[in-house]
Write a protein that holds these residues in place. Structure first.
Motif, PDB file in Angstrom:
ATOM      1  N   ARG A  88     -22.694 -59.081  14.709  1.00  0.00           N
ATOM      2  CA  ARG A  88     -21.738 -58.783  13.598  1.00  0.00           C
ATOM      3  C   ARG A  88     -20.781 -60.216  13.452  1.00  0.00           C
ATOM      4  O   ARG A  88     -20.796 -60.023  11.716  1.00  0.00           O
ATOM      5  CB  ARG A  88     -20.133 -58.323  14.321  1.00  0.00           C
ATOM      6  CG  ARG A  88     -20.559 -56.413  13.326  1.00  0.00           C
ATOM      7  CD  ARG A  88     -18.150 -55.837  13.801  1.00  0.00           C
ATOM      8  NE  ARG A  88     -18.001 -56.247  12.513  1.00  0.00           N
ATOM      9  CZ  ARG A  88     -15.491 -57.207  12.986  1.00  0.00           C
ATOM     10  NH1 ARG A  88     -15.577 -56.511  13.871  1.00  0.00           N
ATOM     11  NH2 ARG A  88     -15.560 -57.206  11.117  1.00  0.00           N
ATOM     12  N   HIS A  89     -21.332 -60.657  13.939  1.00  0.00           N
ATOM     13  CA  HIS A  89     -21.315 -62.382  13.804  1.00  0.00           C
ATOM     14  C   HIS A  89     -22.196 -63.409  13.791  1.00  0.00           C
ATOM     15  O   HIS A  89     -21.937 -64.526  14.634  1.00  0.00           O
ATOM     16  CB  HIS A  89     -19.503 -62.340  14.890  1.00  0.00           C
ATOM     17  CG  HIS A  89     -18.617 -62.099  14.404  1.00  0.00           C
ATOM     18  ND1 HIS A  89     -17.833 -62.068  13.155  1.00  0.00           N
ATOM     19  CD2 HIS A  89     -18.544 -60.873  14.859  1.00  0.00           C
ATOM     20  CE1 HIS A  89     -16.830 -61.393  13.083  1.00  0.00           C
ATOM     21  NE2 HIS A  89     -17.105 -60.581  14.492  1.00  0.00           N
ATOM     22  N   GLU A  90     -23.279 -62.861  14.137  1.00  0.00           N
ATOM     23  CA  GLU A  90     -24.734 -63.745  14.073  1.00  0.00           C
ATOM     24  C   GLU A  90     -24.804 -65.056  13.437  1.00  0.00           C
ATOM     25  O   GLU A  90     -25.451 -65.576  14.668  1.00  0.00           O
ATOM     26  CB  GLU A  90     -26.077 -62.655  13.648  1.00  0.00           C
ATOM     27  CG  GLU A  90     -27.448 -63.170  14.595  1.00  0.00           C
ATOM     28  CD  GLU A  90     -28.466 -62.619  13.621  1.00  0.00           C
ATOM     29  OE1 GLU A  90     -28.387 -61.706  12.687  1.00  0.00           O
ATOM     30  OE2 GLU A  90     -29.558 -62.901  13.645  1.00  0.00           O
ATOM     31  N   ARG A  91     -24.253 -65.554  12.267  1.00  0.00           N
ATOM     32  CA  ARG A  91     -25.269 -66.849  11.539  1.00  0.00           C
ATOM     33  C   ARG A  91     -23.646 -67.694  12.221  1.00  0.00           C
ATOM     34  O   ARG A  91     -23.723 -68.318  12.839  1.00  0.00           O
ATOM     35  CB  ARG A  91     -24.192 -66.726  10.389  1.00  0.00           C
ATOM     36  CG  ARG A  91     -25.848 -65.558  10.013  1.00  0.00           C
ATOM     37  CD  ARG A  91     -26.173 -66.564   8.626  1.00  0.00           C
ATOM     38  NE  ARG A  91     -26.186 -68.067   8.173  1.00  0.00           N
ATOM     39  CZ  ARG A  91     -26.925 -68.334   7.008  1.00  0.00           C
ATOM     40  NH1 ARG A  91     -27.285 -67.373   6.044  1.00  0.00           N
ATOM     41  NH2 ARG A  91     -26.999 -69.626   6.709  1.00  0.00           N
ATOM     42  N   ALA A  92     -22.352 -66.804  12.504  1.00  0.00           N
ATOM     43  CA  ALA A  92     -20.832 -67.717  13.162  1.00  0.00           C
ATOM     44  C   ALA A  92     -21.458 -68.198  13.965  1.00  0.00           C
ATOM     45  O   ALA A  92     -20.995 -69.073  14.590  1.00  0.00           O
ATOM     46  CB  ALA A  92     -19.678 -66.912  12.715  1.00  0.00           C
ATOM     47  N   LEU A  93     -22.153 -67.186  15.412  1.00  0.00           N
ATOM     48  CA  LEU A  93     -22.162 -67.126  16.309  1.00  0.00           C
ATOM     49  C   LEU A  93     -23.212 -68.294  16.869  1.00  0.00           C
ATOM     50  O   LEU A  93     -22.949 -69.481  17.576  1.00  0.00           O
ATOM     51  CB  LEU A  93     -22.529 -65.635  17.043  1.00  0.00           C
ATOM     52  CG  LEU A  93     -22.523 -65.857  18.672  1.00  0.00           C
ATOM     53  CD1 LEU A  93     -22.672 -64.519  18.514  1.00  0.00           C
ATOM     54  CD2 LEU A  93     -24.183 -66.077  18.599  1.00  0.00           C
ATOM     55  N   GLN A  94     -24.141 -68.473  15.928  1.00  0.00           N
ATOM     56  CA  GLN A  94     -25.396 -69.158  16.143  1.00  0.00           C
ATOM     57  C   GLN A  94     -24.512 -70.333  15.683  1.00  0.00           C
ATOM     58  O   GLN A  94     -24.465 -71.399  16.611  1.00  0.00           O
ATOM     59  CB  GLN A  94     -26.342 -68.809  14.859  1.00  0.00           C
ATOM     60  CG  GLN A  94     -27.479 -68.432  14.850  1.00  0.00           C
ATOM     61  CD  GLN A  94     -28.193 -67.442  13.747  1.00  0.00           C
ATOM     62  OE1 GLN A  94     -28.472 -67.658  12.616  1.00  0.00           O
ATOM     63  NE2 GLN A  94     -29.100 -66.859  14.536  1.00  0.00           N
ATOM     64  N   ALA A  95     -24.352 -70.856  14.286  1.00  0.00           N
ATOM     65  CA  ALA A  95     -23.466 -71.852  14.441  1.00  0.00           C
ATOM     66  C   ALA A  95     -22.017 -72.794  15.589  1.00  0.00           C
ATOM     67  O   ALA A  95     -22.242 -73.466  16.035  1.00  0.00           O
ATOM     68  CB  ALA A  95     -22.265 -71.874  12.931  1.00  0.00           C
ATOM     69  N   ALA A  96     -22.168 -71.572  16.071  1.00  0.00           N
ATOM     70  CA  ALA A  96     -20.191 -72.518  17.145  1.00  0.00           C
ATOM     71  C   ALA A  96     -21.523 -72.153  18.408  1.00  0.00           C
ATOM     72  O   ALA A  96     -20.979 -73.909  18.843  1.00  0.00           O
ATOM     73  CB  ALA A  96     -20.023 -71.150  17.447  1.00  0.00           C
ATOM     74  N   VAL A  97     -22.588 -72.419  18.731  1.00  0.00           N
ATOM     75  CA  VAL A  97     -23.360 -72.502  19.853  1.00  0.00           C
ATOM     76  C   VAL A  97     -24.150 -73.475  19.193  1.00  0.00           C
ATOM     77  O   VAL A  97     -24.351 -74.460  20.486  1.00  0.00           O
ATOM     78  CB  VAL A  97     -24.714 -71.360  19.779  1.00  0.00           C
ATOM     79  CG1 VAL A  97     -25.718 -72.372  21.043  1.00  0.00           C
ATOM     80  CG2 VAL A  97     -24.090 -70.027  20.272  1.00  0.00           C
ATOM     81  N   CYS A  98     -24.262 -73.884  19.195  1.00  0.00           N
ATOM     82  CA  CYS A  98     -25.098 -75.018  17.506  1.00  0.00           C
ATOM     83  C   CYS A  98     -24.564 -76.382  18.548  1.00  0.00           C
ATOM     84  O   CYS A  98     -24.778 -77.595  18.380  1.00  0.00           O
ATOM     85  CB  CYS A  98     -25.697 -75.117  16.135  1.00  0.00           C
ATOM     86  SG  CYS A  98     -27.718 -74.247  16.305  1.00  0.00           S
ATOM     87  N   ALA A  99     -23.037 -76.244  17.415  1.00  0.00           N
ATOM     88  CA  ALA A  99     -22.035 -76.849  17.423  1.00  0.00           C
ATOM     89  C   ALA A  99     -21.760 -77.684  19.197  1.00  0.00           C
ATOM     90  O   ALA A  99     -20.451 -79.011  18.546  1.00  0.00           O
ATOM     91  CB  ALA A  99     -20.502 -76.525  16.828  1.00  0.00           C
TER      92      ALA A  99
END
Ligand SMILES: [Zn+2]
Length: 420
Positions: free
Chosen positions: A246-257
């Motif tokens: 459900r939150h693929e992009r937000a999850l990627q951003a969080a991991v990158c952050a």
């Protein structure tokens, strides 16, 4: 009375509905005067500094020149002329500066006048019965509402002190909302643990809510900051798979952050800055938490007191405008005291997204009576609402023609409405 009977009907209604944006216009009006004052102030500040610097420079130059003279020798004629000239110039400068300052004062007081002109200071005319809040019957109710509000906000100590001082009788202290408020306050401080605990307990009901992911993301970033990226990655591996779809992009951003969480990391790129600001992220999560939790627990997001104050503040300008029009000589001449110069049904003021959801009392548009337990509002099949007495009067056997649209229907299809 139909709306067209009112001589200024269109303008009147337009004005009624424009009251809220008018408040915005008032703010813009004051802001313009404030900007003028600030520009003038900054200009004067610069100008004054430059003048003073010039004067200081001149004084210092003259001082240097005089210091070069042998001790105890009198000033030359040219030098004493230069001294008097400088003294005169300083006096002139001081006088100019004080004139500028006086003018600035006028500009500043214009801002005060602008506020008076753009805003209504006295609402007493639209609330002539305000003192009824303080009578013997209503005072305890008001005090209970205040105490309840304090407890709801999690301000137990203030609530206790208020209850003791007012003697308003016992008020329920333990309140679900106060618990939520404490979780939201912790979130705003950057600590999601209490909110996460609550969300775990309600996991089944939050399946379709963005709240669990938002809280876990906050926790992962907190771990990254406090215990290092390794601990954060471990947490991410444990909890994020459930939210991946459900939150693929937000999850990627969080991991990158997380890459910028380590101590001594370079400043993050602009689009990660928000994720790495615990206060901003926490405030946002806090709002979402209160909203989602209130929906789930069917709690109003505002206490009755806060709701009444918010709705009242939004509705006051409209009431004031209405009052002003009702007391206009043309209107006074044309209408009797008990009549409103427009359809009662049109007297609605938009309370906005967060302030909406409040119902005033229902007045039947047909009988022009306030609804009561014995004569409740009934919703017709077409969506129009009239009182039950009006419905009974209009019904012709098994048929009823809506007085508004006019759809034919059966009176038995009407449903009673309950305002909560
Ligand atoms: Zn209808």
């Amino acid at each position: 009375m139909s709306i067209s009977a009112f001589p200024y009907s269109t303008g009147f209604l337009v004005n009624c509905f424009e009251v809220i944006p008018a408040a915005m216009d008032s703010c813009i009006g004051v802001e313009q005067d404030l900007d003028k004052a600030l520009t003038k102030f900054n200009g004067l500040h610069e100008h004054a500094n430059k003048c003073l610097e010039d004067v200081i420079k001149q004084v210092e130059e003259l001082k240097k020149e005089i210091a070069n003279q042998p001790a105890n020798s009198p000033l030359s004629q040219e030098q004493s002329a230069a001294v008097s000239e400088l003294v005169a110039s300083i006096k002139q400068n001081v006088s100019n500066l004080s004139t500028d300052h006086r003018e600035l004062h006028a500009t500043v007081s214009r801002v005060g006048k602008s506020i008076d002109r753009h805003f209504i200071a006295d609402y007493a005319s639209v609330a002539p019965k305000a003192e009824s809040f303080c009578n013997d019957a209503n005072r305890p109710i008001m005090e209970q509402a205040i105490a309840q509000h304090l407890y709801r906000q999690g301000l137990e100590e203030a609530g206790d002190a208020f209850v003791a001082a007012s003697g308003c009788g016992p008020v329920a202290r333990a309140c679900t909302f106060a618990l939520l408020q404490r979780c939201a306050a912790a979130l705003a401080e950057g600590d999601p643990s209490a909110a996460l605990e609550w969300a775990e307990r309600h996991a089944a009901d939050l399946q379709h809510s963005p709240l669990p992911f938002t809280l876990h993301r906050m926790q992962a970033l907190k771990l990254g900051r406090e215990q290092g990226v390794g601990a954060a990655i471990e947490y991410v591996r444990l909890v994020f798979p459930a939210h991946a779809a459900r939150h693929e992009r937000a999850l990627q951003a969080a991991v990158c952050a997380l890459a910028w969480c380590a101590p001594g990391a370079p400043p993050p790129p602009a689009h990660y800055r928000h994720l790495l600001d615990p206060k901003a992220l926490g405030a946002e999560a806090g709002e979402l938490f209160v909203r989602e939790a209130c929906t789930l627990l069917r709690l109003a997001p505002l206490s009755p007191l806060a709701g009444a104050v918010l709705a009242g503040a939004r509705v006051l300008p409209a009431l004031h405008d209405l009052r002003a029009k009702m007391t206009h000589p043309h209107v006074v001449a044309a209408w009797a005291d008990e009549e409103l110069p427009l359809e009662f049904i049109n007297l609605q003021v938009d309370l906005g997204e967060d302030g909406g959801g409040y119902h005033s009392v229902f007045a039947c548009p047909i009988l022009r009576q306030q609804a009561s337990e014995h004569n409740p509002p009934m919703r017709l099949l077409c969506g129009h609402v009239i009182s039950r007495d009006a419905l009974n009067k209009l019904a012709m056997g098994v048929k009823l023609k809506c007085p508004y649209c006019p759809m034919e229907q059966s009176p038995s299809e009407a449903r009673q409405i309950y305002f909560s």
